[in-house]
Design a protein around this motif. Structure first.
Motif, PDB file in Angstrom:
ATOM      1  N   SER A   1      -0.536   8.000   1.571  1.00  0.00           N
ATOM      2  CA  SER A   1      -1.674   8.766   1.045  1.00  0.00           C
ATOM      3  C   SER A   1      -1.367  10.251   0.925  1.00  0.00           C
TER       4      SER A   1
ATOM      5  N   THR B   1       0.854  -1.193   0.000  1.00  0.00           N
ATOM      6  CA  THR B   1       0.000   0.000   0.000  1.00  0.00           C
ATOM      7  C   THR B   1       0.884   1.234   0.000  1.00  0.00           C
TER       8      THR B   1
ATOM      9  N   VAL C   1      -7.197   2.021  13.287  1.00  0.00           N
ATOM     10  CA  VAL C   1      -6.807   1.622  11.926  1.00  0.00           C
ATOM     11  C   VAL C   1      -5.295   1.630  11.702  1.00  0.00           C
ATOM     12  N   THR C   2      -4.559   2.439  12.463  1.00  0.00           N
ATOM     13  CA  THR C   2      -3.111   2.508  12.218  1.00  0.00           C
ATOM     14  C   THR C   2      -2.296   1.638  13.174  1.00  0.00           C
TER      15      THR C   2
ATOM     16  N   ALA D   1      -8.583   5.181   3.900  1.00  0.00           N
ATOM     17  CA  ALA D   1      -9.928   4.763   3.474  1.00  0.00           C
ATOM     18  C   ALA D   1     -10.685   4.122   4.640  1.00  0.00           C
ATOM     19  N   ALA D   2      -9.973   3.288   5.422  1.00  0.00           N
ATOM     20  CA  ALA D   2     -10.620   2.626   6.572  1.00  0.00           C
ATOM     21  C   ALA D   2     -11.050   3.669   7.608  1.00  0.00           C
TER      22      ALA D   2
ATOM     23  N   THR E   1      -1.232   5.285   5.215  1.00  0.00           N
ATOM     24  CA  THR E   1      -1.313   4.691   3.877  1.00  0.00           C
ATOM     25  C   THR E   1      -2.703   4.946   3.292  1.00  0.00           C
ATOM     26  N   ASP E   2      -2.825   4.690   1.987  1.00  0.00           N
ATOM     27  CA  ASP E   2      -4.136   4.824   1.318  1.00  0.00           C
ATOM     28  C   ASP E   2      -5.184   3.958   1.995  1.00  0.00           C
ATOM     29  N   VAL E   3      -4.780   2.731   2.284  1.00  0.00           N
ATOM     30  CA  VAL E   3      -5.727   1.770   2.870  1.00  0.00           C
ATOM     31  C   VAL E   3      -6.189   2.252   4.246  1.00  0.00           C
ATOM     32  N   GLN E   4      -5.240   2.759   5.032  1.00  0.00           N
ATOM     33  CA  GLN E   4      -5.595   3.266   6.378  1.00  0.00           C
ATOM     34  C   GLN E   4      -6.508   4.492   6.260  1.00  0.00           C
TER      35      GLN E   4
END
Ligand code: GLN
Length: 298
Positions: free
Chosen positions: A5, A2, A36-37, A58-59, A53-56
């Motif tokens: 962001s 990932t 989330v992190t 978004a979550a 990150t992008d995934v974090q």
């Protein structure tokens, strides 16, 4: 893999705090970002420019949207701390409140035998029973709840924490095995059915079965006070949580049932929050009341 962001923790927290409509919006945002992190809240202060990150991102955005819609932080995280114990929570029970820790403190202060038999009525997550078990490993603690999912949750919490509490399914005393207890403790539902608080904040997402108790909020408290003497040893204690404005009514329930030494105590916010009394089978009805607590409360 990932990618970063280019959003920093501080940017996310600042924007989420303004979007979340809660008295504790910054704390809520920090708890969600920590979830989330995997970073601790102190880390956000020490390292505000850390990029997620992008995934974090978004979550986190999904959680913030749920929180904006009113869902309690405890439900979003699936856990709530009580008496420093990390408890799993679900939508089938009340989310443990910090003020209920005052009930635990009051129970621990009572002059009880080393191996006291204790009953927690309507245990929900198991919060009170498990807090007591964590402090008094020698007590024999039974906890009951009428709701099967709550029984499973309290057992799960008991197992995860390695604390010994016997959890059984029973609507108040109805399905308990006969026995006598040195202490019966309960945080029952006590909100009147038309109370406007039920339409505000986290309680909208909690089950009515854990909150609402008839027209005046006293239906379950009345049943508990009426039936408790049949389950207490001589000199045994009953300790119940109630609404900030119910101290007088609950004191009257205790007195007219014949409890001795009836007292109301306050919570962290100095509101009348719990009443306790001691049971002697030969006590005269309407024993004198000492209401040490109620002076400065609303
Ligand atoms: N004190 C809680 C509240 O006001 C209610 C808890 C209960 O009904 N036992 O939200």
């Amino acid at each position: 893999m990932t990618s970063k962001s280019s959003l920093t923790c501080e940017m996310l927290l600042t924007s989420a705090s303004t979007r979340i409509d809660s008295d504790s919006s910054r704390l809520d945002a920090e708890l969600l970002l920590s979830h989330v992190t995997g970073l601790s809240r102190t880390r956000f202060r020490a390292w505000p420019e850390h990029e997620v990150t992008d995934v974090q991102a978004a979550a986190f955005e999904a959680l913030v949207q749920d929180r904006e819609a009113g869902r309690p932080v405890a439900h979003l995280l699936g856990r709530q701390e009580f008496w420093s114990l990390p408890l799993k929570v679900s939508a089938c029970t009340l989310i443990p409140r910090p003020d209920t820790e005052c009930l635990v403190e009051a129970a621990l202060d009572l002059p009880l035998p080393k191996q006291a038999c204790v009953l927690d009525l309507g245990t929900g997550t198991g919060a009170i029973a498990l807090a007591l078990a964590s402090e008094r490993p020698d007590w024999r603690i039974t906890a009951c709840d009428a709701v099967a999912e709550a029984v499973a949750l309290a057992r799960d919490n008991s197992n995860s924490l390695g604390l010994t509490v016997t959890v059984v399914q029973s609507s108040w005393f109805a399905d308990l095995e006969t026995g006598r207890f040195d202490l019966i403790v309960s945080n029952p539902p006590y909100i009147p059915e038309n109370d406007h608080h039920l339409k505000e904040g986290d309680v909208r997402f909690e089950p009515a079965s854990a909150l609402v108790s008839g027209r005046d909020g006293l239906k379950d408290l009345q049943l508990i006070v009426d039936q408790a003497p049949g389950w207490l040893v001589e000199g045994g204690w009953l300790l119940v949580e109630h609404g900030f404005d119910q101290a007088q009514a609950v004191t009257e329930l205790f007195r007219s049932r014949g409890f001795a030494g009836v007292e109301t105590r306050q919570d962290y916010g100095k509101q009348d929050r719990m009443t306790l009394g001691q049971w002697y089978s030969d006590a005269p009805v309407n024993a004198p009341v000492s209401n040490r607590g109620g002076v400065d409360a609303q």
